[in-house]
Design a protein around this motif. Structure first.
Motif, PDB file in Angstrom:
ATOM      1  N   SER A 109      40.059  44.245  33.298  1.00 34.69           N
ATOM      2  CA  SER A 109      38.961  45.080  32.861  1.00 34.69           C
ATOM      3  C   SER A 109      37.558  44.596  33.590  1.00 34.69           C
ATOM      4  O   SER A 109      37.819  43.290  33.688  1.00 34.69           O
ATOM      5  CB  SER A 109      38.889  45.376  31.253  1.00 34.69           C
ATOM      6  N   THR A 110      36.831  45.596  33.949  1.00 34.75           N
ATOM      7  CA  THR A 110      35.370  44.900  34.490  1.00 34.75           C
ATOM      8  C   THR A 110      34.701  43.979  33.333  1.00 34.75           C
ATOM      9  O   THR A 110      34.141  43.059  33.550  1.00 34.75           O
ATOM     10  CB  THR A 110      34.476  46.330  34.619  1.00 34.75           C
ATOM     11  N   SER A 111      34.701  44.440  32.056  1.00 31.29           N
ATOM     12  CA  SER A 111      34.062  43.710  30.868  1.00 31.29           C
ATOM     13  C   SER A 111      34.753  42.244  31.120  1.00 31.29           C
ATOM     14  O   SER A 111      34.026  41.228  30.743  1.00 31.29           O
ATOM     15  CB  SER A 111      34.029  44.365  29.871  1.00 31.29           C
ATOM     16  N   GLY A 112      36.055  42.356  31.152  1.00 28.64           N
ATOM     17  CA  GLY A 112      36.741  41.002  31.003  1.00 28.64           C
ATOM     18  C   GLY A 112      36.545  40.071  32.306  1.00 28.64           C
ATOM     19  O   GLY A 112      36.614  38.781  32.013  1.00 28.64           O
ATOM     20  N   LEU A 113      36.557  40.682  33.395  1.00 32.75           N
ATOM     21  CA  LEU A 113      36.026  39.693  34.570  1.00 32.75           C
ATOM     22  C   LEU A 113      34.711  39.069  34.466  1.00 32.75           C
ATOM     23  O   LEU A 113      34.540  38.195  34.953  1.00 32.75           O
ATOM     24  CB  LEU A 113      36.083  40.790  35.897  1.00 32.75           C
ATOM     25  N   VAL A 114      33.773  40.093  33.801  1.00 29.13           N
ATOM     26  CA  VAL A 114      32.480  39.588  33.496  1.00 29.13           C
ATOM     27  C   VAL A 114      32.568  38.524  32.784  1.00 29.13           C
ATOM     28  O   VAL A 114      31.452  37.645  32.696  1.00 29.13           O
ATOM     29  CB  VAL A 114      31.391  40.736  33.152  1.00 29.13           C
ATOM     30  N   THR A 115      33.032  38.451  31.452  1.00 25.70           N
ATOM     31  CA  THR A 115      33.319  37.835  30.305  1.00 25.70           C
ATOM     32  C   THR A 115      33.789  36.364  30.945  1.00 25.70           C
ATOM     33  O   THR A 115      33.324  35.084  30.770  1.00 25.70           O
ATOM     34  CB  THR A 115      33.922  38.153  29.148  1.00 25.70           C
ATOM     35  N   ARG A 116      34.831  36.438  31.754  1.00 31.01           N
ATOM     36  CA  ARG A 116      35.254  35.098  32.506  1.00 31.01           C
ATOM     37  C   ARG A 116      34.306  34.445  33.339  1.00 31.01           C
ATOM     38  O   ARG A 116      34.275  33.251  33.379  1.00 31.01           O
ATOM     39  CB  ARG A 116      36.446  35.671  33.444  1.00 31.01           C
ATOM     40  N   MET A 117      33.365  34.988  34.176  1.00 25.55           N
ATOM     41  CA  MET A 117      32.500  34.569  35.103  1.00 25.55           C
ATOM     42  C   MET A 117      31.311  34.177  34.155  1.00 25.55           C
ATOM     43  O   MET A 117      30.464  33.286  34.805  1.00 25.55           O
ATOM     44  CB  MET A 117      32.089  35.473  36.029  1.00 25.55           C
ATOM     45  N   THR A 118      31.043  34.614  33.080  1.00 25.84           N
ATOM     46  CA  THR A 118      29.695  33.955  32.164  1.00 25.84           C
ATOM     47  C   THR A 118      30.247  33.078  30.970  1.00 25.84           C
ATOM     48  O   THR A 118      30.190  31.923  31.199  1.00 25.84           O
ATOM     49  CB  THR A 118      28.811  35.233  31.887  1.00 25.84           C
TER      50      THR A 118
END
Length: 577
Positions: A109-118
């Motif tokens: 998910s988009t939110s999953g990728l964002v959480t991973r990178m932050t």
């Protein structure tokens, strides 16, 4: 720390190695200080030797200053190594995602990728910093403090041998009990971020339907669950402090008892007892530090698994060793093409499609919702790979092309038009970053965008806000078409990209295409018959199969689906008038 992730340390290996060395020197100074204190008490003060006290006091000050220097330097190097490691990890994940096909991206998910990178990378950064500094410090401190205690009192050293494993085991047990709750938190972070992202992106819809309370409730539900998980984990971890305090005071009381008897019997000096108590505090403090770091490492372990999942994702599409790097023309052939989003064995979205589009033709595609119109055209620039058969561009299977070279010559305006923050010039130049102002303005004229752009106070320098929310749907579509034209492609695909413009503007865009880019193959997916009526070829899709193919006149005679759509739109419009 995972070997895969450690590859991202790269140019920060030097700082990562120097940090524990500096920590070792810092600890060595700290461990020697209590010995000097013991000498000051047992010799200087006991004998009233002021000169000795001053001499040893200066040595103490020097040791303390050296310990401070080594500690500050270790902190600086650890910060550089941790921040650099995090920077490289973000770089590696971001670049990895750029190589993903649509199918790869669908796994996350988009939110999953964002959480991973932050959040996830921040957790790993903190754990790495602590590992190379605090985790290096604690074992060295424990060992050296125990050795120093052994030189002063064997009974005290034996007590530490009993206390260290018991306390260490207890603290690790507490940390392990908290670990599962920390793991759950990050999955909920994805849900939390997804809720925020959806709400912000759909702000207009939320307000239009007056659903603010519902969205607040949904967000509150996820946020409350994250709070509960964190609270549960922190309640468990909170046992660290009382356990450590209890053991510390119990050990000090036992040491005072042992030391008091030793002083009375003349076996131990007062300074030695003071030093042993300091070593006890150092050992217990180091054990607490190990536990704290261990908790952070466990939290980072959950984050590590999530990041490795992205880094281990194998891009579905790779360039062959002898990849073709140039596209001669816009000739397209679908040769017995079948496609399933689930891969082999899945439900087929396209079924045995055979099609030949000649270079320079204008081709219209029409069909009902779910007829696989978008799926068909997405196979041309190889956004997905066919499940069976082959798609050829200029007589060559698209899988034999260099991906960048192929997509440079296949411009596609998707259903969901996206503009980025920046000026209109910046957005159009996504098609060609080296394009001149005149070239940008020319393609805007072809896309019928030049007129409304010039009406803005800042013209082509008008700032587009995030998502292009300060331009209308039709304006956004025309800017996206202009951006695609700037690439000067061999093939131009418009996936229902003129649905928000009026019929007159739509006709002007098609007229400009015929006159200005006659050699470009133009594929237009549309719901309006008027948008494709004058096409050289019209393809009618139904349930992933070609129901009919030909000109508008031919299909009116031979294809019931096209005739029904035509009559409902064209004749229906005439009756209404």
């Amino acid at each position: 720390m995972n070997k895969k992730l450690l590859q991202s340390v790269r140019e920060y290996k030097k700082q990562s190695i120097i940090t524990p060395l500096l920590v070792t020197l810092e600890v060595l100074m700290e461990v020697l200080i209590p010995l000097e204190m013991a000498k000051i008490i047992d010799i200087g003060i006991a004998e009233g030797n002021l000169g000795y006290i001053i001499q040893r006091g200066l040595i103490l000050v020097i040791m303390a200053m050296m310990s401070l220097f080594f500690g500050v330097q270790a902190g600086n190097f650890a910060a550089i190594a941790g921040a650099g490691y995090a920077k490289n990890l973000r770089h590696d994940i971001y670049y990895k995602v750029q190589d993903f096909s649509f199918k790869n991206i669908d796994h996350f998910s988009t939110s999953g990728l964002v959480t991973r990178m932050t959040t996830d990378i921040t957790n790993i950064q903190m754990a790495y910093m602590m590992s190379i500094r605090l985790l290096a410090r604690a074992p060295i401190m424990i060992i050296l403090s125990w050795v120093m205690t052994l030189t002063l009192s064997r009974k005290a050293a034996l007590l530490f041998l009993i206390v260290i494993p018991v306390l260490g085991g207890t603290l690790l047990f507490i940390a392990k009990k908290a670990h599962p709750h920390f793991i759950k938190v990050f999955d909920e972070y994805d849900e939390l971020n997804n809720s925020v992202q959806e709400n912000v992106n759909a702000a207009r819809v939320v307000k239009a339907f007056v659903r603010e309370d519902y969205e607040i409730g949904k967000f509150h539900g996820v946020s409350k669950y994250v709070y509960q998980l964190f609270t549960t984990a922190e309640k468990i971890v909170a046992w660290n402090s009382p356990v450590m305090q209890f053991v510390m005071y119990a050990v000090i009381m036992i040491l005072i008892y042992i030391g008091g008897k030793g002083i009375v019997t003349g076996i131990m000096e007062t300074g030695a007892l003071t030093s042993i108590i300091v070593y006890a505090l150092q050992i217990i403090g180091s054990l607490t530090m190990v536990t704290f770091v261990f908790v952070m490492i466990m939290i980072a372990g959950a984050s590590t698994d999530r990041i490795v999942e992205v880094l281990n994702e194998i891009p579905e599409m790779r360039d062959p060793a002898d990849a073709v790097t140039s596209v001669a023309d816009g000739d397209i052939i679908f040769d017995h093409v079948s496609f399933s989003y689930a891969g082999e064995g899945g439900n087929l979205s396209l079924k045995d499609v055979n099609l030949h589009i000649k270079s320079g033709q204008t081709v219209g595609i029409i069909g009902g919702t779910g007829s696989a119109k978008s799926t068909l055209v997405q196979l041309i620039p190889r956004l997905y790979d066919v499940t069976e058969g082959s798609v050829k561009v200029s007589g060559i299977d698209v899988r034999k092309y260099n991906l960048e070279s192929l997509r440079d010559q296949v411009s596609m305006v998707l259903q969901k038009n996206v503009l980025f923050s920046g000026t209109i010039y910046d957005n159009i130049r996504w098609g060609n970053e080296n394009a001149t102002d005149e070239e940008v303005q020319n393609v805007c004229k072809l896309a019928q965008a030049d007129g409304f752009v010039r009406e803005f106070p800042d013209g082509y320098n008008t700032q587009i806000v995030q998502g292009g929310n300060n331009v209308s749907g039709g304006q956004k579509q025309r800017l996206c078409i202009a951006r695609a034209l700037l690439k000067k492609p061999k093939i131009l695909i418009l996936d229902d990209s003129t649905s928000a413009v009026d019929t007159k503007t739509d006709a002007l865009i098609r007229k400009a295409f015929r006159e200005e880019i006659p050699n470009t193959t133009k594929i237009i997916i549309a719901q309006r018959v008027s948008s494709i009526e004058d096409a050289d070829l019209i393809i009618v899709l139904e349930n992933g199969e070609i129901s009919g193919i030909g000109t508008s006149e031919e299909l009116l005679k031979t294809n019931a689906i096209y005739r029904e759509v035509y009559e409902s739109q064209v004749k229906g419009g005439e009756d209404h008038e």
